[in-house]
Design an enzyme around this catalytic site. Sequence first.
Site, PDB file in Angstrom:
ATOM      1  N   ASN A  11       1.408 -22.893 -11.856  1.00 11.83           N
ATOM      2  CA  ASN A  11       0.370 -22.049 -12.465  1.00 11.83           C
ATOM      3  C   ASN A  11       0.032 -20.913 -11.504  1.00 11.83           C
ATOM      4  O   ASN A  11       0.624 -20.797 -10.433  1.00 11.83           O
ATOM      5  CB  ASN A  11      -0.865 -22.893 -12.815  1.00 11.83           C
ATOM      6  CG  ASN A  11      -1.419 -23.585 -11.594  1.00 11.83           C
ATOM      7  OD1 ASN A  11      -1.892 -22.933 -10.668  1.00 11.83           O
ATOM      8  ND2 ASN A  11      -1.347 -24.916 -11.567  1.00 11.83           N
ATOM      9  N   LYS A  33      21.363 -27.430 -10.590  1.00  8.93           N
ATOM     10  CA  LYS A  33      20.769 -26.399 -11.448  1.00  8.93           C
ATOM     11  C   LYS A  33      21.200 -26.613 -12.907  1.00  8.93           C
ATOM     12  O   LYS A  33      22.399 -26.766 -13.185  1.00  8.93           O
ATOM     13  CB  LYS A  33      21.219 -25.017 -10.947  1.00  8.93           C
ATOM     14  CG  LYS A  33      20.520 -23.885 -11.635  1.00  8.93           C
ATOM     15  CD  LYS A  33      20.914 -22.560 -11.010  1.00  8.93           C
ATOM     16  CE  LYS A  33      20.333 -21.434 -11.844  1.00  8.93           C
ATOM     17  NZ  LYS A  33      20.873 -20.140 -11.446  1.00  8.93           N
ATOM     18  N   PHE A  43     -13.716 -28.563 -10.230  1.00  9.43           N
ATOM     19  CA  PHE A  43     -13.686 -27.237 -10.837  1.00  9.43           C
ATOM     20  C   PHE A  43     -13.166 -27.395 -12.266  1.00  9.43           C
ATOM     21  O   PHE A  43     -12.408 -28.321 -12.548  1.00  9.43           O
ATOM     22  CB  PHE A  43     -12.746 -26.297 -10.066  1.00  9.43           C
ATOM     23  CG  PHE A  43     -13.426 -25.544  -8.953  1.00  9.43           C
ATOM     24  CD1 PHE A  43     -13.802 -26.198  -7.790  1.00  9.43           C
ATOM     25  CD2 PHE A  43     -13.678 -24.184  -9.074  1.00  9.43           C
ATOM     26  CE1 PHE A  43     -14.422 -25.500  -6.762  1.00  9.43           C
ATOM     27  CE2 PHE A  43     -14.295 -23.479  -8.052  1.00  9.43           C
ATOM     28  CZ  PHE A  43     -14.672 -24.139  -6.897  1.00  9.43           C
ATOM     29  N   LYS A  71     -15.771 -32.740 -18.642  1.00 11.28           N
ATOM     30  CA  LYS A  71     -15.086 -33.161 -17.397  1.00 11.28           C
ATOM     31  C   LYS A  71     -16.072 -33.726 -16.390  1.00 11.28           C
ATOM     32  O   LYS A  71     -15.789 -34.696 -15.689  1.00 11.28           O
ATOM     33  CB  LYS A  71     -14.331 -31.971 -16.773  1.00 11.28           C
ATOM     34  CG  LYS A  71     -13.061 -31.636 -17.550  1.00 11.28           C
ATOM     35  CD  LYS A  71     -12.400 -30.354 -17.067  1.00 11.28           C
ATOM     36  CE  LYS A  71     -11.248 -30.005 -18.006  1.00 11.28           C
ATOM     37  NZ  LYS A  71     -10.693 -28.671 -17.794  1.00 11.28           N
TER      38      LYS A  71
HETATM   39  O1  PMT Z   1      -6.689 -20.471  -6.405  1.00  7.34           O
HETATM   40  P1  PMT Z   1      -7.308 -19.195  -6.974  1.00  7.34           P
HETATM   41  O2  PMT Z   1      -6.267 -18.165  -7.313  1.00  7.34           O
HETATM   42  O3  PMT Z   1      -8.368 -18.642  -6.068  1.00  7.34           O
HETATM   43  O4  PMT Z   1      -8.003 -19.571  -8.349  1.00  7.34           O
HETATM   44  C1  PMT Z   1      -9.119 -20.411  -8.371  1.00  7.34           C
HETATM   45  C2  PMT Z   1      -9.056 -21.431  -9.508  1.00  7.34           C
HETATM   46  C3  PMT Z   1      -9.184 -20.726 -10.831  1.00  7.34           C
HETATM   47  C4  PMT Z   1      -7.731 -22.223  -9.467  1.00  7.34           C
HETATM   48  C5  PMT Z   1     -10.230 -22.428  -9.278  1.00  7.34           C
HETATM   49  O5  PMT Z   1     -11.415 -21.715  -9.268  1.00  7.34           O
HETATM   50  C6  PMT Z   1     -10.255 -23.532 -10.338  1.00  7.34           C
HETATM   51  O6  PMT Z   1     -10.826 -23.390 -11.398  1.00  7.34           O
HETATM   52  N1  PMT Z   1      -9.615 -24.708 -10.016  1.00  7.34           N
HETATM   53  C7  PMT Z   1      -9.459 -25.819 -10.938  1.00  7.34           C
HETATM   54  C8  PMT Z   1      -8.344 -25.519 -11.904  1.00  7.34           C
HETATM   55  C9  PMT Z   1      -8.043 -26.697 -12.785  1.00  7.34           C
HETATM   56  O7  PMT Z   1      -7.021 -27.313 -12.619  1.00  7.34           O
HETATM   57  O8  PMT Z   1      -8.971 -27.019 -13.624  1.00  7.34           O
HETATM   58  P2  PMT Z   1      -8.787 -28.276 -14.687  1.00  7.34           P
HETATM   59  O9  PMT Z   1      -9.852 -28.006 -15.640  1.00  7.34           O
HETATM   60  O10 PMT Z   1      -7.401 -28.360 -15.144  1.00  7.34           O
HETATM   61  O11 PMT Z   1      -9.088 -29.564 -13.819  1.00  7.34           O
HETATM   62  C10 PMT Z   1     -10.421 -30.048 -13.656  1.00  7.34           C
HETATM   63  C11 PMT Z   1     -10.568 -30.679 -12.299  1.00  7.34           C
HETATM   64  O12 PMT Z   1      -9.758 -31.855 -12.202  1.00  7.34           O
HETATM   65  C12 PMT Z   1     -10.170 -29.794 -11.125  1.00  7.34           C
HETATM   66  O13 PMT Z   1     -11.089 -30.017 -10.086  1.00  7.34           O
HETATM   67  C13 PMT Z   1      -8.777 -30.293 -10.751  1.00  7.34           C
HETATM   68  O14 PMT Z   1      -8.518 -30.140  -9.346  1.00  7.34           O
HETATM   69  C14 PMT Z   1      -8.858 -31.764 -11.116  1.00  7.34           C
HETATM   70  N2  PMT Z   1      -7.569 -32.351 -11.563  1.00  7.34           N
HETATM   71  C15 PMT Z   1      -6.955 -31.894 -12.684  1.00  7.34           C
HETATM   72  C16 PMT Z   1      -5.789 -32.478 -13.097  1.00  7.34           C
HETATM   73  C17 PMT Z   1      -5.242 -33.564 -12.365  1.00  7.34           C
HETATM   74  N3  PMT Z   1      -4.108 -34.144 -12.739  1.00  7.34           N
HETATM   75  N4  PMT Z   1      -5.872 -33.984 -11.259  1.00  7.34           N
HETATM   76  C18 PMT Z   1      -7.019 -33.404 -10.848  1.00  7.34           C
HETATM   77  O15 PMT Z   1      -7.584 -33.794  -9.829  1.00  7.34           O
END
Ligand code: PMT
Length: 400
Positions: free
Chosen positions: A210, A289, A323, A337
Amino acid sequence: MPTLKGKQIVLGVCGGIAAYKAVELLRLLTKAGAIVSVVMTRNACEFVTPLTFQTLSYNPVHTDMFDLYQEKEIGHISLADKADLCVVVPATANIIGKLGAGIADDLLSTTLMATKAPIVLAPSMNVNMYESAAVQHNMQVLFQRGFHLIEPDVGALACGWDGKGKLPAPAHILAWVERIATPADLAGQRILVTAGPTREELDPARCLTNYSSGKMGYAIARAAWQRGAEVVLVSGPTALEAPVGIRRVGVKSALDMHAAVMRELPWATVVIKAAAVADYRPCSTASQKIKKKNAAMSIELEPNPDILAEIGAQKTTQVVIGFAAETHDLLHHAQDKLKRKNLDMIVANDITAIGAGFDIETNVVKLLHADGRVENLPQQSKASVAHALLDRVCALLGSN
Ligand code: PMT
């Protein structure tokens, strides 16, 4: 956000070849808004002219205790009294020895002896001098007296030797100055931060990933260290340099991140998950590949572990913050979440909003608290978002 703006800093420059790097540090300090008074030893003036420091500091440079004009206008005691912090770059064996022994025989040693402000020393010298019993002993004495010593780098030295004694980069010294000048409201806390994307490998040439640059997570790690915390940063692949003072654990895939986070978890008092973790990975990774065919192809995916949900499910006294990166129904999805992953707080960002999201210097976030409060923060730098977030972490730690 804590800054050096308006802080009075005495920059002591001693006679070593690394004195030229003090010029760059001066530029960084003034750029950060500090008011810098430069004090040079007589030997420092052999390496760099006072005019250079005077021009870049916008202030008179002090070189001589017995200069009638300098002493009348400023005076060594008033320099010592007005300092919020003193930093000596490069700190030679000579100044380290004088400070250890209590010798004040020039303007710099006298100012440093008379000040009550924190003193940061950045030693730099020949490796054999640095490792000599005298210098090691004097540094030990100064450390015990509360001086802050920045460890020199190892590398090729100007004297021709290879070893420990190289002045660290000015940006590195600035980071230490910022940490020492900032109230340590997170001292004693051990903060685990995740940042960046994950890469889910399809074959040796391709992956699913991503747009996360890691900037948000790195800003949090940097801010937490600046405020006195110990920080471990579990980072997916990014182009960013490891922040000063922080242990960085590099990972690639979500499974790697899961393993690294679970290993560090028992150590942490606070967990902040800013990483953008892939929810799915390919069911299999080709060892060669994948070749192009003239037909549609599909990739079968399987779910990755939800690291944050796993942490939330087992948390007891830890503060856990997630986040949420969303493109629509921001509050609804973030709230879901927050509850589902049993978090203390979630930072919701609409990645389609101007000034927010991936790979830019700013963010626009909403802070959703477990007690139902929602705070809307305006667009600001990611460093500033990080400090706002850490203010809330301090409050959560205080109420635990
Ligand atoms: O890195 P930058 O370019 O500065 O951008 C910042 C950002 C947009 C990446 C950051 O601010 C942000 O939003 N990070 C979380 C992105 C994300 O994966 O969000 P989510 O809604 O998919 O996940 C929710 C939370 O669960 C997050 O804290 C994530 O780390 C966590 N997660 C998600 C999936 C997974 N399999 N395991 C996790 O721990």
